[in-house]
Scaffold this motif. Structure first.
Motif, PDB file in Angstrom:
ATOM      1  N   GLY A   1      -5.016   4.236   2.086  1.00 29.65           N
ATOM      2  CA  GLY A   1      -4.150   3.072   2.122  1.00 29.65           C
ATOM      3  C   GLY A   1      -4.638   1.959   1.218  1.00 29.65           C
ATOM      4  O   GLY A   1      -5.844   1.718   1.111  1.00 29.65           O
ATOM      5  N   ALA A   2      -3.684   1.316   0.565  1.00 32.13           N
ATOM      6  CA  ALA A   2      -3.966   0.150  -0.270  1.00 32.13           C
ATOM      7  C   ALA A   2      -3.122  -0.997   0.243  1.00 32.13           C
ATOM      8  O   ALA A   2      -1.911  -0.846   0.409  1.00 32.13           O
ATOM      9  CB  ALA A   2      -3.633   0.444  -1.732  1.00 32.13           C
ATOM     10  N   THR A   3      -3.754  -2.121   0.515  1.00 32.43           N
ATOM     11  CA  THR A   3      -3.039  -3.305   0.981  1.00 32.43           C
ATOM     12  C   THR A   3      -3.046  -4.356  -0.118  1.00 32.43           C
ATOM     13  O   THR A   3      -4.105  -4.697  -0.638  1.00 32.43           O
ATOM     14  CB  THR A   3      -3.691  -3.878   2.251  1.00 32.43           C
ATOM     15  OG1 THR A   3      -3.632  -2.893   3.280  1.00 32.43           O
ATOM     16  CG2 THR A   3      -2.981  -5.140   2.706  1.00 32.43           C
TER      17      THR A   3
ATOM     18  N   GLY B   1     -10.860   9.703   4.293  1.00 38.33           N
ATOM     19  CA  GLY B   1     -10.013   8.803   3.536  1.00 38.33           C
ATOM     20  C   GLY B   1     -10.685   7.500   3.201  1.00 38.33           C
ATOM     21  O   GLY B   1     -11.892   7.332   3.397  1.00 38.33           O
ATOM     22  N   LYS B   2      -9.855   6.590   2.698  1.00 37.50           N
ATOM     23  CA  LYS B   2     -10.377   5.302   2.265  1.00 37.50           C
ATOM     24  C   LYS B   2      -9.242   4.287   2.269  1.00 37.50           C
ATOM     25  O   LYS B   2      -8.107   4.616   1.929  1.00 37.50           O
ATOM     26  CB  LYS B   2     -10.962   5.422   0.862  1.00 37.50           C
ATOM     27  CG  LYS B   2     -11.631   4.168   0.369  1.00 37.50           C
ATOM     28  CD  LYS B   2     -12.288   4.384  -0.975  1.00 37.50           C
ATOM     29  CE  LYS B   2     -12.942   3.091  -1.433  1.00 37.50           C
ATOM     30  NZ  LYS B   2     -13.498   3.200  -2.763  1.00 37.50           N
ATOM     31  N   LEU B   3      -9.585   3.065   2.622  1.00 38.86           N
ATOM     32  CA  LEU B   3      -8.648   1.949   2.591  1.00 38.86           C
ATOM     33  C   LEU B   3      -9.207   0.896   1.655  1.00 38.86           C
ATOM     34  O   LEU B   3     -10.421   0.736   1.554  1.00 38.86           O
ATOM     35  CB  LEU B   3      -8.483   1.359   3.993  1.00 38.86           C
ATOM     36  CG  LEU B   3      -8.064   2.346   5.075  1.00 38.86           C
ATOM     37  CD1 LEU B   3      -8.292   1.751   6.448  1.00 38.86           C
ATOM     38  CD2 LEU B   3      -6.630   2.741   4.890  1.00 38.86           C
ATOM     39  N   MET B   4      -8.321   0.184   0.984  1.00 40.73           N
ATOM     40  CA  MET B   4      -8.766  -0.893   0.108  1.00 40.73           C
ATOM     41  C   MET B   4      -7.763  -2.028   0.156  1.00 40.73           C
ATOM     42  O   MET B   4      -6.636  -1.850   0.585  1.00 40.73           O
ATOM     43  CB  MET B   4      -8.963  -0.394  -1.328  1.00 40.73           C
ATOM     44  CG  MET B   4      -7.730   0.183  -1.994  1.00 40.73           C
ATOM     45  SD  MET B   4      -6.720  -0.999  -2.904  1.00 40.73           S
ATOM     46  CE  MET B   4      -7.752  -1.375  -4.290  1.00 40.73           C
ATOM     47  N   THR B   5      -8.215  -3.194  -0.281  1.00 36.94           N
ATOM     48  CA  THR B   5      -7.341  -4.363  -0.355  1.00 36.94           C
ATOM     49  C   THR B   5      -7.480  -4.988  -1.736  1.00 36.94           C
ATOM     50  O   THR B   5      -8.554  -4.937  -2.341  1.00 36.94           O
ATOM     51  CB  THR B   5      -7.671  -5.376   0.752  1.00 36.94           C
ATOM     52  OG1 THR B   5      -6.779  -6.482   0.659  1.00 36.94           O
ATOM     53  CG2 THR B   5      -9.081  -5.876   0.682  1.00 36.94           C
ATOM     54  N   THR B   6      -6.383  -5.545  -2.207  1.00 37.30           N
ATOM     55  CA  THR B   6      -6.357  -6.147  -3.527  1.00 37.30           C
ATOM     56  C   THR B   6      -5.230  -7.168  -3.593  1.00 37.30           C
ATOM     57  O   THR B   6      -4.300  -7.112  -2.791  1.00 37.30           O
ATOM     58  CB  THR B   6      -6.159  -5.076  -4.631  1.00 37.30           C
ATOM     59  OG1 THR B   6      -6.135  -5.710  -5.908  1.00 37.30           O
ATOM     60  CG2 THR B   6      -4.864  -4.308  -4.430  1.00 37.30           C
TER      61      THR B   6
END
Length: 148
Positions: free
Chosen positions: A95-97, A122-127
């Motif tokens: 997921g990317a937020t 998995g992996k989540l990131m924010t930008t």
């Protein structure tokens, strides 16, 4: 603006969200736009709807809250949502937020820690950058059959 195309399989809304889901080979990418205040109560119907559209065991999403709608999520809420993923047969979550809220990084760090603790991959990131979110998800899709 969107680099990732794919076949639109469904578009709709739930309280606080609008979404469009796109097929990429066996995978589905959910593009979700926040349109109002959100918390656990608003997330549950969104998860149920998008999980029903996810045929593979990998969940991909781009969550866009660039309009800075109020967002509340506790660690217990994160654990509950991760359990929904597991119960639906999801093994991997990417997921990317997109957000301008610097505090959301703390939520993503908690979510990343919990993903590992409960056995999800998995992996989540924010930008703040839609392009960076797209690039991250493109890379993750390319690492699966959906990128072929």
């Amino acid at each position: 603006m969107f680099y990732i195309q794919g076949e639109l399989i469904e578009a709709g809304s739930t309280p606080g969200f609008e979404f469009a889901s796109y097929r990429h080979a066996p995978d589905v990418l959910h593009r979700i736009k926040v349109v109002g205040p959100i918390g656990l109560k608003e997330r549950i119907p969104l998860y149920r709807k998008t999980l029903a559209l996810t045929p593979a065991d990998t969940y991909f999403c781009i969550l866009d809250n660039s309009e800075r709608h109020p967002n509340s999520l506790s660690f217990e809420d994160i654990r509950f949502l991760d359990q929904l993923l597991l119960d639906a047969g999801i093994a991997t979550f990417y997921g990317a937020t997109i957000t301008l809220d610097a505090g959301y990084r703390d939520i993503v760090e908690l979510a990343n820690a919990n993903v590992e603790n409960i056995g999800l991959k998995g992996k989540l990131m924010t930008t703040h950058s839609p392009e960076e979110a797209e690039a991250f998800i493109m890379e993750m899709l390319a690492s699966t059959d959906g990128g072929k």
